[in-house]
Design a protein around this motif. Structure first.
Motif, short mmCIF file in Angstrom:
data_model
loop_
_atom_site.label_atom_id
_atom_site.label_comp_id
_atom_site.label_asym_id
_atom_site.label_seq_id
_atom_site.Cartn_x
_atom_site.Cartn_y
_atom_site.Cartn_z
N PRO A 1 0.83 -1.22 0.00
CA PRO A 1 0.00 0.00 0.00
C PRO A 1 0.87 1.26 0.00
CG PRO A 1 -0.69 -1.53 1.73
CD PRO A 1 0.61 -2.05 1.19
N ASP A 2 0.47 2.23 -0.82
CA ASP A 2 1.18 3.51 -0.83
C ASP A 2 0.62 4.42 0.27
OD1 ASP A 2 -1.27 4.23 -1.84
OD2 ASP A 2 -0.55 4.60 -3.88
N GLU A 3 1.22 5.60 0.41
CA GLU A 3 0.79 6.51 1.47
C GLU A 3 -0.67 6.91 1.31
OE1 GLU A 3 2.33 7.24 4.27
OE2 GLU A 3 3.89 5.88 3.58
N VAL B 1 -3.20 3.38 11.42
CA VAL B 1 -2.67 2.41 10.45
C VAL B 1 -1.20 2.72 10.19
CG1 VAL B 1 -2.93 1.40 8.15
CG2 VAL B 1 -4.94 2.31 9.34
N THR B 2 -0.35 1.74 10.42
CA THR B 2 1.07 1.91 10.09
C THR B 2 1.56 0.67 9.35
OG1 THR B 2 1.69 1.00 12.25
CG2 THR B 2 1.64 3.38 12.07
N ARG B 3 2.55 0.89 8.49
CA ARG B 3 3.17 -0.23 7.77
C ARG B 3 4.29 -0.77 8.64
NH1 ARG B 3 3.37 1.77 2.37
NH2 ARG B 3 5.05 3.08 3.12
N THR C 1 3.91 -9.01 -0.53
CA THR C 1 2.93 -8.80 0.53
C THR C 1 3.50 -7.81 1.56
OG1 THR C 1 3.66 -10.57 2.02
CG2 THR C 1 2.10 -11.19 0.29
N THR C 2 2.62 -7.20 2.31
CA THR C 2 3.00 -6.21 3.33
C THR C 2 2.23 -6.48 4.60
OG1 THR C 2 3.17 -4.57 1.54
CG2 THR C 2 3.18 -3.73 3.80
N VAL D 1 -9.60 -0.36 -0.42
CA VAL D 1 -8.51 0.49 -0.95
C VAL D 1 -7.59 -0.31 -1.88
CG1 VAL D 1 -8.59 2.12 0.97
CG2 VAL D 1 -7.05 0.15 1.12
N GLY D 2 -8.01 -1.53 -2.23
CA GLY D 2 -7.30 -2.28 -3.27
C GLY D 2 -6.19 -3.21 -2.80
#
Length: 199
Positions: free
Chosen positions: A87-89, A111-113, A135-136, A157-158
């Motif tokens: 996911p992007d910002e 939400v944090t990566r 994957t993330t 959000v995809g």
């Protein structure tokens, strides 16, 4: 207070969040809470889907149950979520601000990566990887718990959810438990939880 029980349980993947399986007899028998917890008359506070894992609280204390489930009390629940792709910002910000799922806008979320894969035991069975698709892991904290909310949010959000593990409910953490294990709350945990619940 002696008549009340408060249990923390690490629900494994593919276990349903009730003590009896009410699916039709023709279907395959599924594992239930009864396969892991031999304590009478305690009930889950909220639920986790069969395909989700992680922390559950069970109790026979109705007031606590109500205060943790009722959305007006806004108790935080934290999840580690493995999603397809990175996911992007913009996507992270969208999740943080709230997304529309089933005609309803979710409350703002934290939400944090995660920089590294979290220290979780392997899932049995493992998720289905696609070699060409990275994957993330995200950490998502909600103050509401609608049906399949995290999965619907990331899909909106995809970035579909592949694995979902609840690691915290209010002040209670999954640390020290393995899948299928449970324990009673400590006196300190209960004291803090009671204070947070305002009772």
């Amino acid at each position: 207070m002696g008549k009340y029980r408060y249990l923390l349980f690490y629900k494994p993947y593919n276990v349903i969040c009730q003590f009896t399986d009410d699916s039709p007899p023709a279907q395959t028998t599924r594992q239930t809470l009864k396969d892991y917890i031999a304590v009478a008359n305690v009930y889950p506070v909220g639920r986790l889907d069969q395909d989700s894992e992680g922390l559950m609280l069970l109790t026979n204390h109705g007031t606590l149950q109500h205060r943790l489930i009722d959305p007006q009390f806004q108790h935080p629940r934290t999840y580690w979520v493995q999603v397809e792709r990175i996911p992007d910002e913009a996507a992270l910000q969208h999740l943080q601000q709230g997304v529309v799922i089933q005609g309803y806008r979710t409350r703002p979320a934290q939400v944090t990566r995660l920089v590294e894969e979290p220290p979780l035991p392997p899932r049995d069975p493992p998720i289905r990887y696609r070699k060409q698709v990275p994957t993330t892991w995200l950490e998502i904290t909600l103050t509401e718990g609608r049906n399949r909310q995290v999965r619907r949010m990331t899909a909106a959000v995809g970035f579909p959810t592949l694995r979902l593990v609840r690691v915290q409910i209010a002040n209670l953490s999954i640390a020290g438990l393995s899948p299928g294990q449970w324990r009673d709350l400590t006196a300190t945990e209960l004291q803090v939880l009671r204070r947070q619940c305002g009772w």
